[in-house]
Enzyme design. Structure first.
Site, PDB file in Angstrom:
ATOM      1  N   LYS A 175      36.779  50.661  33.822  1.00  0.00           N
ATOM      2  CA  LYS A 175      37.812  49.634  33.671  1.00  0.00           C
ATOM      3  C   LYS A 175      37.360  48.305  34.284  1.00  0.00           C
ATOM      4  CE  LYS A 175      40.356  52.406  35.927  1.00  0.00           C
ATOM      5  NZ  LYS A 175      41.421  53.086  36.686  1.00  0.00           N
ATOM      6  N   THR A 208      49.833  44.337  40.558  1.00  0.00           N
ATOM      7  CA  THR A 208      48.971  45.289  39.833  1.00  0.00           C
ATOM      8  C   THR A 208      48.923  46.650  40.534  1.00  0.00           C
ATOM      9  OG1 THR A 208      47.084  44.459  41.081  1.00  0.00           O
ATOM     10  CG2 THR A 208      47.475  43.484  38.883  1.00  0.00           C
ATOM     11  N   GLY A 210      49.331  50.326  40.832  1.00  0.00           N
ATOM     12  CA  GLY A 210      49.535  51.416  39.889  1.00  0.00           C
ATOM     13  C   GLY A 210      48.956  51.166  38.505  1.00  0.00           C
ATOM     14  N   THR A 211      48.136  50.102  38.348  1.00  0.00           N
ATOM     15  CA  THR A 211      47.580  49.817  37.011  1.00  0.00           C
ATOM     16  C   THR A 211      46.680  50.952  36.530  1.00  0.00           C
ATOM     17  OG1 THR A 211      45.855  48.525  38.107  1.00  0.00           O
ATOM     18  CG2 THR A 211      47.670  47.294  37.105  1.00  0.00           C
ATOM     19  N   GLY A 212      45.833  51.450  37.407  1.00  0.00           N
ATOM     20  CA  GLY A 212      44.914  52.511  36.999  1.00  0.00           C
ATOM     21  C   GLY A 212      45.634  53.806  36.686  1.00  0.00           C
ATOM     22  N   CYS A 213      46.639  54.125  37.528  1.00  0.00           N
ATOM     23  CA  CYS A 213      47.427  55.347  37.303  1.00  0.00           C
ATOM     24  C   CYS A 213      48.128  55.276  35.949  1.00  0.00           C
ATOM     25  CB  CYS A 213      48.494  55.496  38.388  1.00  0.00           C
ATOM     26  SG  CYS A 213      47.869  55.559  40.058  1.00  0.00           S
TER      27      CYS A 213
END
Ligand SMILES: Nc1ncnc2c1ncn2[C@@H]1O[C@H](COP(=O)(O)OP(=O)(O)O)[C@@H](O)[C@H]1O
Ligand SMILES: Cc1ncc(COP(=O)(O)O)c(N)n1
Length: 269
Positions: A175, A208, A210-213
């Site tokens: 990412k 941002t 929790g963006t990856g979760c």
């Protein structure tokens, strides 16, 4: 007719923006029945992590068994796994139940910099869990830890993605959120043969958390419906882009993303 079902094996975020809370909100918005096996309870808000309280291995195993033996998930997401013992247990359970739709979000550090994975656990991630992953979704720092490579350019990301496929992951999404060098955020997918780029306008925001979760949960939801990896990531990219752009705007630090945005639900008072 049946309902698509997804299991998230991850930590609880009291602040509601990341962890199983983000996963369940994302599953629900994408029409997938979400189930959970909690690895650790964390006390968190937008300012950081105030406490991390791991559950026992028995507690984790029993949660996974309970879901597996009655509710048969179509896809499984792993998030915060806290330590090597938990990683090995989860890997054993995945093999035991013959699950193949595994999306690994290799959570190591929260946005505020606090560690969510114990130092020695990286090796267990690489040797036990990564070879079971249908998709692994490291951010740039996580990809550097997993490969031991320095990642500063897109070519570096391509090399790291190839390395992670060599280590056994079937599809690798490196990412781009942490690469703030330009106004486009580029996520790189490598499927073992071809590189695919997913681009979105960079939103200048601190919200941002929790963006990856959320991104990995959206991929999991779409794969649980029977979609292929490429289509799942296409949808997940649109989901996270809208969740970041339509900011909820509360919390004094890294605020949560807006899980309602993709379906354009108006929830403002
Ligand atoms: N400021 C931003 N603007 C637009 N998209 C972003 C931004 N930050 C992250 N993203 C997207 O959110 C997802 C998560 O990215 P990233 O922040 O790299 O992961 P993590 O939350 O695991 O650190 C990726 O698809 C990325 O492209
Ligand atoms: C319980 C838990 N799991 C994962 C994250 C990572 O969040 P992010 O998606 O912002 O990296 C977090 N902060 N808390």
């Amino acid at each position: 007719m049946t309902v698509s079902r997804a299991l998230t094996i991850a930590g609880s975020d009291s602040g509601g923006g990341a962890g199983i809370q983000a996963d369940l909100k994302t599953f629900q918005e994408l029409g997938v029945f979400g189930m959970t096996a909690i690895t650790a309870v964390t006390a968190q808000n937008t300012l950081g992590v105030q406490g991390v309280y791991p559950l026992t291995l028995e507690a984790l195993k029993t949660q996974i068994d309970s879901v597996a033996e009655d509710l048969s998930p179509h896809a499984i997401k792993t998030g915060m796994l806290f330590n090597a013992d938990m990683i090995r247990l989860v890997s054993q359970q995945i093999v035991h139940y013959g699950w193949e739709n595994i999306i690994v979000d290799p959570v190591m550090v929260a946005k505020g910099g606090q560690s969510l994975l114990q130092e020695e656990a990286d090796e267990a991630l690489i040797t036990s869990l990564l070879p079971l992953a249908k998709v692994i979704t490291p951010n740039i720092p996580e990809a550097e830890v997993l490969t031991g490579m320095e990642i500063r350019t897109l070519d570096h990301r391509k090399d790291a993605a190839k390395r992670l496929v060599d280590l056994g992951a079937k599809n690798v999404m490196v990412k781009g959120g942490h690469d703030s060098t330009n106004d486009v955020v580029t996520d790189l997918l490598y499927d073992g043969h071809t590189f695919h780029l997913f681009e979105g306008e960079r939103k200048e925001t601190k919200h941002t958390h929790g963006t990856g979760c959320t991104f990995a949960a959206a991929i999991t939801a779409e794969i649980s419906k029977g979609n292929n990896v490429l289509d799942a990531i296409q949808t997940a990219k649109a989901f996270i882009q809208s969740a970041i752009e339509d900011q909820l705007g509360f919390g004094s630090g890294h605020g949560p993303t807006n899980h309602w945005a993709y379906n354009k639900r108006n929830v403002y008072r």
